[in-house]
Design a protein around this motif. Structure first.
Motif, PDB file in Angstrom:
ATOM      1  N   SER A  70       0.822  -1.206   0.000  1.00 33.26           N
ATOM      2  CA  SER A  70       0.000   0.000   0.000  1.00 33.26           C
ATOM      3  C   SER A  70       0.859   1.260   0.000  1.00 33.26           C
ATOM      4  CB  SER A  70      -0.924  -0.011   1.220  1.00 33.26           C
ATOM      5  OG  SER A  70      -1.673   1.182   1.303  1.00 33.26           O
ATOM      6  N   GLN A  74       0.874   4.014  -2.876  1.00 29.19           N
ATOM      7  CA  GLN A  74       0.500   5.387  -2.530  1.00 29.19           C
ATOM      8  C   GLN A  74       1.467   6.385  -3.143  1.00 29.19           C
ATOM      9  OE1 GLN A  74       0.351   6.194   1.702  1.00 29.19           O
ATOM     10  NE2 GLN A  74       0.183   8.403   1.379  1.00 29.19           N
ATOM     11  N   GLU A  78       0.380   9.102  -5.964  1.00 30.95           N
ATOM     12  CA  GLU A  78       0.570  10.544  -5.720  1.00 30.95           C
ATOM     13  C   GLU A  78       1.369  11.166  -6.860  1.00 30.95           C
ATOM     14  OE1 GLU A  78      -0.600  12.524  -3.491  1.00 30.95           O
ATOM     15  OE2 GLU A  78      -1.433  11.193  -1.969  1.00 30.95           O
TER      16      GLU A  78
END
Length: 232
Positions: A70, A74, A78
């Motif tokens: 995760s 992430q 982003e």
């Protein structure tokens, strides 16, 4: 008639006496019975405990692995969404012996300490998060291992295989397209980047047999996961 009554009364008293003695003899457990039950419980516990501990360790490791994947996703997301480079750094906290991660904009600075956020705009708060967040890992339950060279040398490997003999750390950086960014010297990445979580051995920092890893390879930053002996 009186004689028959006396005989009947005597029989009733005898039966009552036998009944009372029987109840008294079976009112509780003997010491041998209690010892036998305790031994049986002990044997069953000894048989079940390793299996239960293994189950708990696998569940804990799976959650840590989910947190690892995760965090990498992430950082990549982003970078894609904001059209900026983003990094994710991993380490095992030297004080708590708990694995941590942090996602931040840009590349890591030349120096990363335990009291500053590893970005170009450092703050007084550390910004590091325990891996798995709500997992609440305790010391030495899970360690991080990598083939990355350091926190500051992003996307740089020391070997093709994960170093499993010591706790690892490192930084993975994605460019504005979500692909793996070139190294600091602008050279292209030629080896997969690998980050692994594992249950450490009882003593020392070497990884045990239970392992989960995330492998990022190719310029587009493709990810895959492996487990146990396939993590290398």
């Amino acid at each position: 008639m009186a004689t028959n009554y006396k005989i009947a009364n005597r029989r009733i008293k005898l039966l009552q006496g036998y009944s009372k003695r029987y109840i008294d003899q079976n009112a509780g457990f003997t010491l041998i019975e209690m010892i036998s039950v305790a031994l049986i419980i002990g044997i069953l516990s000894a048989i079940a405990a390793p299996g239960w501990l293994g189950f708990v360790n696998r569940q804990r490791l799976n959650k840590a692995s989910d947190g690892l994947l995760s965090a990498v996703r992430q950082a990549q997301t982003e970078a894609k969404n904001k059209k900026l480079s983003y990094s994710v750094s991993f380490r095992v906290n030297s004080s708590t012996n708990v694995p941590e991660y942090i996602v931040y904009q840009g590349i890591p600075p030349t120096t990363i300490t335990t009291t500053t956020t590893p970005s170009s705009n450092t703050t007084s708060s550390s910004g590091w998060n325990p891996l798995g967040d709500s997992l609440e890992l305790n010391a030495r339950q899970v360690f991080i291992y990598t083939n990355l060279s350091s926190l500051t040398a992003y996307n740089t490997t020391t070997a093709s295989d994960i170093v499993t003999t010591a706790k690892g750390e490192g930084t993975i950086t994605f460019d504005y397209l979500g692909a793996l960014a070139n190294k600091a010297d602008n050279s292209v990445i030629n080896e997969p980047l690998k980050v692994m979580v594992a249950i450490p051995q009882a003593t020392g920092d070497a990884a045990g047999d239970l392992k989960r890893c995330v492998i990022i390879e190719g310029l587009i930053g493709g990810m895959r996961t492996e487990k146990d002996a396939s993590c290398k």
